[in-house]
Motif scaffolding. Structure first.
Motif, PDB file in Angstrom:
ATOM      1  N   GLY A  48      42.748  48.991 -19.354  1.00  0.00           N
ATOM      2  CA  GLY A  48      41.530  48.492 -20.026  1.00  0.00           C
ATOM      3  C   GLY A  48      40.760  49.371 -20.730  1.00  0.00           C
ATOM      4  N   PRO A  49      39.505  48.718 -21.381  1.00  0.00           N
ATOM      5  CA  PRO A  49      38.964  49.658 -22.568  1.00  0.00           C
ATOM      6  C   PRO A  49      38.566  51.042 -22.220  1.00  0.00           C
ATOM      7  N   ILE A  50      38.224  51.193 -20.688  1.00  0.00           N
ATOM      8  CA  ILE A  50      37.734  52.588 -20.434  1.00  0.00           C
ATOM      9  C   ILE A  50      38.619  53.360 -19.367  1.00  0.00           C
ATOM     10  N   ALA A  51      40.006  52.902 -19.568  1.00  0.00           N
ATOM     11  CA  ALA A  51      40.777  53.281 -18.780  1.00  0.00           C
ATOM     12  C   ALA A  51      40.941  54.948 -18.577  1.00  0.00           C
ATOM     13  N   ALA A  52      40.491  55.677 -19.759  1.00  0.00           N
ATOM     14  CA  ALA A  52      40.662  56.950 -19.717  1.00  0.00           C
ATOM     15  C   ALA A  52      39.804  57.651 -18.662  1.00  0.00           C
ATOM     16  N   PHE A  53      38.570  56.942 -18.810  1.00  0.00           N
ATOM     17  CA  PHE A  53      37.319  57.245 -17.647  1.00  0.00           C
ATOM     18  C   PHE A  53      38.019  57.057 -16.308  1.00  0.00           C
ATOM     19  N   GLY A  54      38.670  56.021 -15.972  1.00  0.00           N
ATOM     20  CA  GLY A  54      39.025  55.721 -14.606  1.00  0.00           C
ATOM     21  C   GLY A  54      40.127  56.690 -14.322  1.00  0.00           C
ATOM     22  N   GLN A  55      41.083  57.089 -15.289  1.00  0.00           N
ATOM     23  CA  GLN A  55      42.292  58.162 -15.092  1.00  0.00           C
ATOM     24  C   GLN A  55      41.703  59.414 -14.630  1.00  0.00           C
ATOM     25  N   LYS A  56      40.704  59.914 -15.549  1.00  0.00           N
ATOM     26  CA  LYS A  56      40.232  61.204 -15.297  1.00  0.00           C
ATOM     27  C   LYS A  56      39.546  61.309 -13.894  1.00  0.00           C
ATOM     28  N   THR A  57      38.856  60.326 -13.558  1.00  0.00           N
ATOM     29  CA  THR A  57      38.270  60.007 -12.346  1.00  0.00           C
ATOM     30  C   THR A  57      39.307  60.191 -10.956  1.00  0.00           C
ATOM     31  N   LEU A  58      40.270  59.546 -11.223  1.00  0.00           N
ATOM     32  CA  LEU A  58      41.345  59.445 -10.244  1.00  0.00           C
ATOM     33  C   LEU A  58      41.972  60.926 -10.003  1.00  0.00           C
ATOM     34  N   ASP A  59      42.238  61.595 -11.093  1.00  0.00           N
ATOM     35  CA  ASP A  59      42.742  62.892 -11.228  1.00  0.00           C
ATOM     36  C   ASP A  59      41.785  63.771 -10.082  1.00  0.00           C
ATOM     37  N   GLY A  60      40.487  63.628 -10.490  1.00  0.00           N
ATOM     38  CA  GLY A  60      39.625  64.503  -9.591  1.00  0.00           C
ATOM     39  C   GLY A  60      39.802  63.817  -8.094  1.00  0.00           C
ATOM     40  N   ILE A  61      39.652  62.842  -7.912  1.00  0.00           N
ATOM     41  CA  ILE A  61      39.852  62.213  -6.448  1.00  0.00           C
ATOM     42  C   ILE A  61      40.903  62.713  -5.859  1.00  0.00           C
ATOM     43  N   ASN A  62      42.050  62.634  -6.540  1.00  0.00           N
ATOM     44  CA  ASN A  62      43.500  62.893  -5.893  1.00  0.00           C
ATOM     45  C   ASN A  62      43.752  64.378  -5.575  1.00  0.00           C
ATOM     46  N   LEU A  63      42.825  65.400  -6.565  1.00  0.00           N
ATOM     47  CA  LEU A  63      42.978  66.790  -6.272  1.00  0.00           C
ATOM     48  C   LEU A  63      42.365  67.134  -4.967  1.00  0.00           C
ATOM     49  N   VAL A  64      40.974  66.560  -4.869  1.00  0.00           N
ATOM     50  CA  VAL A  64      40.217  66.921  -3.569  1.00  0.00           C
ATOM     51  C   VAL A  64      40.821  65.977  -2.443  1.00  0.00           C
ATOM     52  N   HIS A  65      41.325  64.960  -2.563  1.00  0.00           N
ATOM     53  CA  HIS A  65      42.044  64.451  -1.453  1.00  0.00           C
ATOM     54  C   HIS A  65      43.139  65.225  -0.870  1.00  0.00           C
ATOM     55  N   SER A  66      44.025  65.709  -1.856  1.00  0.00           N
ATOM     56  CA  SER A  66      45.038  66.522  -1.393  1.00  0.00           C
ATOM     57  C   SER A  66      44.745  67.673  -0.523  1.00  0.00           C
ATOM     58  N   LYS A  67      43.465  68.212  -0.687  1.00  0.00           N
ATOM     59  CA  LYS A  67      42.876  69.231   0.099  1.00  0.00           C
ATOM     60  C   LYS A  67      42.428  68.807   1.407  1.00  0.00           C
ATOM     61  N   TYR A  68      41.277  67.859   1.203  1.00  0.00           N
ATOM     62  CA  TYR A  68      40.698  67.367   2.176  1.00  0.00           C
ATOM     63  C   TYR A  68      41.075  65.985   2.762  1.00  0.00           C
ATOM     64  N   ASN A  69      42.172  66.136   3.455  1.00  0.00           N
ATOM     65  CA  ASN A  69      42.962  64.588   3.776  1.00  0.00           C
ATOM     66  C   ASN A  69      42.662  64.738   5.546  1.00  0.00           C
ATOM     67  N   LYS A  70      42.902  65.771   5.820  1.00  0.00           N
ATOM     68  CA  LYS A  70      42.829  65.889   7.320  1.00  0.00           C
ATOM     69  C   LYS A  70      41.520  66.020   7.920  1.00  0.00           C
ATOM     70  N   LEU A  71      41.386  65.261   9.256  1.00  0.00           N
ATOM     71  CA  LEU A  71      40.133  65.382  10.008  1.00  0.00           C
ATOM     72  C   LEU A  71      40.370  66.323  11.168  1.00  0.00           C
ATOM     73  N   PRO A  72      39.150  66.891  11.664  1.00  0.00           N
ATOM     74  CA  PRO A  72      39.330  67.674  12.567  1.00  0.00           C
ATOM     75  C   PRO A  72      40.206  67.261  13.820  1.00  0.00           C
ATOM     76  N   ASN A  73      40.308  65.895  14.240  1.00  0.00           N
ATOM     77  CA  ASN A  73      41.003  65.469  15.272  1.00  0.00           C
ATOM     78  C   ASN A  73      42.442  64.853  15.161  1.00  0.00           C
ATOM     79  N   GLY A  74      42.858  65.212  13.836  1.00  0.00           N
ATOM     80  CA  GLY A  74      44.190  65.153  13.349  1.00  0.00           C
ATOM     81  C   GLY A  74      44.449  63.963  12.843  1.00  0.00           C
ATOM     82  N   ASP A  75      43.445  63.009  12.791  1.00  0.00           N
ATOM     83  CA  ASP A  75      43.729  61.903  11.801  1.00  0.00           C
ATOM     84  C   ASP A  75      43.775  61.996  10.508  1.00  0.00           C
ATOM     85  N   THR A  76      44.329  61.275   9.492  1.00  0.00           N
ATOM     86  CA  THR A  76      44.249  61.470   8.279  1.00  0.00           C
ATOM     87  C   THR A  76      43.635  60.396   7.387  1.00  0.00           C
TER      88      THR A  76
END
Lengths: 313, 379
Positions: free
Chosen positions: B32-60
């Motif tokens: 859609g019209p502001i897809a560029a904003f959404g894609q950039k946002t998702l890049d940021g989310i994916n990057l931190v998610h790949s690093k912080y996806n494990k919780l202390p008790n083993g859940d993901t």
């Protein structure tokens, strides 16, 4: 208010109106033959603009810094051909199967809206996946933006070329309709599709030709629009298509000359409102449509109002 | 030895069996019209998610990504799908204010903690306890712009806003309020509509009024063509926008040379990392995507970090059996976030308003086709 200013607005209005006119002809042709309002026609104009952009990209290796005239016109030619083909494809894949089954006109209308959304989404995906974003800047040879000074007027070349081109194309369409065999067949089809079929004429070829012709003109309109406002996106056809449709109705839907007149009127209003009443500039679309309602109040069948029992186009 | 291995193995099996997947919804405009904003946002989310996806008790944490197409109907449907079918514990998004306002009621009705990372309209978090914001509001953004203009003796202005966008209307109001209060004079407010391509009517008026400053709280696709037509008409006054035009790539593409000199308020500048975490984020982002992170990527990451931090506190055996209690706990933890190290700075959420406290803004300027840092403004 000096004469120069008024003249300037008139020329601008002609230019914008020409773009609407080119698209409106396609609405009117298809309506004349099939009694179908082809709502996907605005998006066909978008396809024309995008195809030119893509063809230019391929021809220049995506380096738009210098575009020569031959390269540009090759791209425009390729785009017109592809767009005409897309027009035929919409008929063959979407409308023809329904017509063959004798579907009511309302089903065709819904199909047209479906095609419209399909084309928008398709080009959105193409733009985002391969072109790097929904919005693209449109490039063309610098010569078109050369400014000519005539007395107090400053006119970009493009603004003069488009109306002249439109009038030539209008004459061309009228020639095809009235002086060629295909044209006779189109007019016959518009009178009575069933009798023409019984007479052994290839109605599919003729309707396909109508779609191709309308789409090619829409492509030219789309390219002119993209050059005047050099930003293209998959949704650009929506509002422009709607205005061209309104132009076709005001001119008298079914009349090719009427479509061109309707386009010019709409273009004039859209330029004149912000030009002469700048305070109301933001409401220009509203004014354009209010005028349309007025015209229709006094001439319900449009300016060139066609009596479908007697004449065609 | 064998016994030991067997023991170890069974422990491993047990722990993987016990470990759950916790779903977090991501609702952003990916087409859609502001897809560029959404894609950039998702890049940021994916990057931190790949690093912080494990919780202390083993859940993901598993992300469920839904595209809202910058369309209100798609936004509401997507939100309902995330909440009722995917059973997410929290949602990050939607990005634009008008879309965030569209899900506000459903967030309250279904009591789903929702973090809008970059919707700046003040009304987004008003009257609900379930939307938390990760960025500053337009009241602040508008004030920053007004102060900048007045500090540079630009004391009369024309405002051009987009009538169809809540973001634009709200930001225009905030600017005018602060500007008038500071002694500035609004010569005229002009409006446009999303999707407009011809701004000659507005430009002609601006030319006649000859203002010292032009404030354009609109989105980048319209801003690009507006700038082109404005400069072609010979208007030289400085132009400033909000974070809606923070897409220098698109502005340059659409406006060409006319993009030079335009300024905007933004959330983040990759050249000025405010925390250790953001320095790391910028480095990893550059390595992964081959470009510097934009404010969208940074706020996207912040939204996820807020949710991650809250889920970490709430992922107890008792909560994991009852989704609604889990969600209530996450929402409470979100609202009481204190000094969380994130990408755009340290985040503290005001539990009453759901807005972050003391979030600074940066002013950026496009010079010779490049983005340049102008100044950092603190509340």
């Amino acid at each position: 208010m000096d004469v120069g200013f008024v003249l300037q607005q008139i020329i601008n209005g002609f230019s914008l109106g020409s773009m609407y006119a080119l698209i409106a002809i396609g609405y009117t042709l298809v309506y004349g033959v099939l009694r179908l309002i082809n709502f996907a026609h605005g998006d066909i104009m978008m396809v024309g603009a995008f195809m030119t952009f893509i063809a230019l990209g391929v021809l220049t290796g995506w380096n738009f810094s210098h575009i020569s005239m031959p390269v540009f016109f090759t791209a425009v030619g390729i785009s017109i051909l592809i767009t005409a083909f897309v027009g035929i494809l919409t008929y063959v894949s979407a409308y023809k199967p329904l017509l063959d089954k004798g579907a009511p006109k309302i089903s065709l209308l819904i199909t047209a809206i479906g095609i419209s959304f399909f084309l928008e989404s398709l080009f959105n995906v193409i733009a985002n996946q391969y072109l790097g974003g929904t919005y693209q800047a449109f490039y063309f040879p610098k010569w078109f933006s050369t400014i000519i000074h005539i007395g107090p007027l400053t006119i970009p070349v493009l603004t003069i070329i488009v109306p002249i081109l439109t009038l030539i194309l209008l004459l061309g369409v009228l020639y095809i309709l009235y002086k060629t065999k295909v044209g006779i067949a189109i007019r016959a089809l518009a009178f009575d599709i069933y009798t023409v079929k019984l007479m052994g004429a290839n109605s599919n070829f003729i309707i396909g030709f109508v779609f191709a012709l309308g789409s090619a003109l829409a492509a030219i309109g789309g390219i002119a629009y993209a050059m005047a406002y050099p930003s293209i996106d998959p949704y650009m056809g929506m509002l422009v298509g709607l205005k061209a449709f309104a132009a076709a109705v005001v001119g008298g839907i079914g009349s090719v000359t009427g479509a061109v007149i309707g386009g010019f009127i709409l273009g004039f209003v859209e330029v004149a409102v912000p030009g002469f009443l700048p305070e109301l500039g933001g409401w220009k679309d509203a004014f354009a449509f209010i005028l349309l309602i007025f015209v229709l109040l006094f001439k319900p069948t449009g300016i060139m109002g066609i009596d479908f029992e007697r004449q065609r186009f | 030895m064998k016994k030991l291995v067997a023991l170890g193995l069974s422990a491993l099996v047990a722990s993987t069996l016990m470990a759950k997947e916790i779903k977090v919804g991501v609702l952003q405009p990916l087409t859609g019209p502001i897809a560029a904003f959404g894609q950039k946002t998702l890049d940021g989310i994916n990057l931190v998610h790949s690093k912080y996806n494990k919780l202390p008790n083993g859940d993901t944490i598993k992300l469920v990504v839904v595209d809202n197409q910058f369309d209100k109907i798609q936004t509401v449907n997507g939100y309902k799908r995330l909440v009722s079918n995917e059973n997410v514990v929290a949602v990050e998004g939607p990005l634009a204010s008008s879309m965030a306002l569209a899900v506000k009621r459903f967030a309250s009705d279904t009591k789903t903690p929702t973090v809008t990372q970059i919707a700046t309209n003040p009304r987004v978090t008003k009257g609900t306890n379930y939307i938390t914001r990760a960025c500053f509001t337009d009241d602040f953004q508008g004030t920053v712009a007004a102060k900048y203009a007045l500090n540079h003796k630009l004391d009369n202005a024309v405002v051009v806003f987009d009538m169809k966008q809540d973001y634009s209307v709200g930001l225009a109001k905030a600017f005018m309020k602060a500007y008038k209060k500071g002694g500035g004079k609004i010569l005229k407010t002009l409006f446009i509509n999303t999707g407009d391509k011809d701004f000659n009517a507005q430009v002609a008026q601006i030319k006649k009024l000859n203002p010292k400053f032009i404030y354009t709280p609109i989105y980048a696709p319209e801003e690009g063509l507006f700038l082109r037509q404005l400069r072609a008409a010979g208007v030289k006054a400085p132009v400033m926008g909000g974070d809606g035009i923070a897409d220098p790539g698109l502005l340059k593409k659409l406006a060409g040379k006319a993009a030079n000199g335009v300024m905007y308020t933004d959330h983040f500048d990759a050249a000025k990392a405010p925390t250790k975490l953001s320095a790391e984020f910028i480095k990893e982002f550059k390595a992964k995507y081959n470009r510097a992170p934009s404010a969208f990527a940074a706020t996207g990451a912040d939204g996820y970090l807020l949710i991650y931090n809250a889920v970490k506190q709430c992922d107890t055996p008792a909560n994991s059996k009852n989704l609604s209690e889990f969600k209530a706990c996450v929402n409470n933890a979100l609202r009481h976030t204190k000094n969380l190290e994130a990408v755009t700075g340290y985040l503290t959420i005001d539990p009453n308003t759901g807005n972050p406290v003391n979030k600074p803004a940066v002013i950026e300027k496009i010079v010779d086709g490049k983005t340049q840092f102008v100044e950092l403004v603190k509340p």
